[in-house]
Motif scaffolding. Structure first.
Motif, mmCIF file in Angstrom:
data_model
loop_
_atom_site.group_PDB
_atom_site.id
_atom_site.type_symbol
_atom_site.label_atom_id
_atom_site.label_comp_id
_atom_site.label_asym_id
_atom_site.label_seq_id
_atom_site.Cartn_x
_atom_site.Cartn_y
_atom_site.Cartn_z
ATOM 1 N N ARG A 1 -10.492 2.817 -5.337
ATOM 2 C CA ARG A 1 -9.031 2.883 -5.273
ATOM 3 C C ARG A 1 -8.518 2.428 -3.913
ATOM 4 O O ARG A 1 -7.575 2.995 -3.354
ATOM 5 N N SER B 1 -2.196 5.244 -1.177
ATOM 6 C CA SER B 1 -1.842 6.485 -1.862
ATOM 7 C C SER B 1 -1.968 6.275 -3.365
ATOM 8 O O SER B 1 -2.082 5.143 -3.852
ATOM 9 N N ALA B 2 -1.920 7.367 -4.112
ATOM 10 C CA ALA B 2 -2.083 7.268 -5.561
ATOM 11 C C ALA B 2 -1.016 6.365 -6.183
ATOM 12 O O ALA B 2 -1.306 5.534 -7.049
ATOM 13 N N GLU C 1 -1.480 2.660 -7.939
ATOM 14 C CA GLU C 1 -1.100 2.445 -9.338
ATOM 15 C C GLU C 1 -0.091 1.310 -9.475
ATOM 16 O O GLU C 1 -0.176 0.496 -10.409
#
Length: 218
Positions: free
Chosen positions: A139, A152-153, A157
């Motif tokens: 990621r 960051s998430a 995404e």
């Protein structure tokens, strides 16, 4: 287990295709019309979508177009009795990955789905972003020189959705719904595009004025 969605209004054909694919080890969901197919395609993750060209409630071309507009990246195989070159071009331009004319052989259908699944598998570890890539396991974003940049998430995404369909223009509203579904305003997309550009450079996301955003390059 690979997940498939079969959208076909012919009940007998839909059941036959679904049972054949289930026997081959796939998890198969069914939809009898385009509207149900749209709901399932937006709310459940699939590896491959098998979509009939002519559907009630929502045409197959419109279904694929709407799914792509919402950044759904599942591979799509279109089934159709319309086998002209123009029809195939229309299907591919709408976002289909493959096209199979009716009547078709079930063995050929299975082979085409296996090929689409292999293409999905090839893309599961990394998504290309110009000379760099997005490492889906770690990621992280990886620059051309090998430098890793933590995300960051939400940053990850957003970049993943853009990189899954690199040539597509993604409307801000679609990105908000896909990545920030609890956010009230589409302006949150602009904020996270700013964050990505600050970390990875201004070219990582392209602005298409009046339309939305498109993947750039690292």
């Amino acid at each position: 287990m690979r997940r498939l969605l079969v959208v076909e209004d012919d009940t007998d054909l839909r059941e036959m295709v679904s049972e054949t694919l289930a026997d081959e080890g796939y998890h198969v969901d069914q939809a009898p019309d385009g509207q149900r197919g749209l709901h399932l395609g937006l709310t459940r993750p699939y590896d491959v979508l098998v979509i009939d060209r002519r559907l009630p409630a929502l045409d197959g071309l419109d279904l694929i177009t709407r799914l792509r507009a919402r950044a759904v990246a599942a591979r799509a195989l279109m089934l159709t009795a319309l086998g002209t070159v123009d029809d195939r071009i229309a299907g591919l331009d709408a976002g289909a990955d493959d096209y199979l004319a009716k009547p078709f052989d079930l063995d050929e259908l299975s082979a085409r789905i296996r090929a689409l699944c292999r293409r999905t598998a090839d893309a599961t570890e990394a998504l290309r972003v110009g000379a760099g890539h997005l490492d889906l396991a770690a990621r992280d974003a990886v620059l051309a020189d090998g430098t890793r940049v933590s995300l960051s998430a939400r940053e990850f995404e957003l970049l993943r959705v853009l990189a899954a369909r690199p040539g597509a223009v993604h409307p801000r509203a679609a990105l908000r719904s896909r990545v920030f579904d609890e956010a009230a305003a589409a302006s949150i997309v602009d904020t996270y595009v700013y964050y990505l550009r600050r970390k990875l450079g201004r070219t990582v996301v392209q602005t298409v004025h009046g339309l939305g955003y498109r993947l750039g390059a690292l």
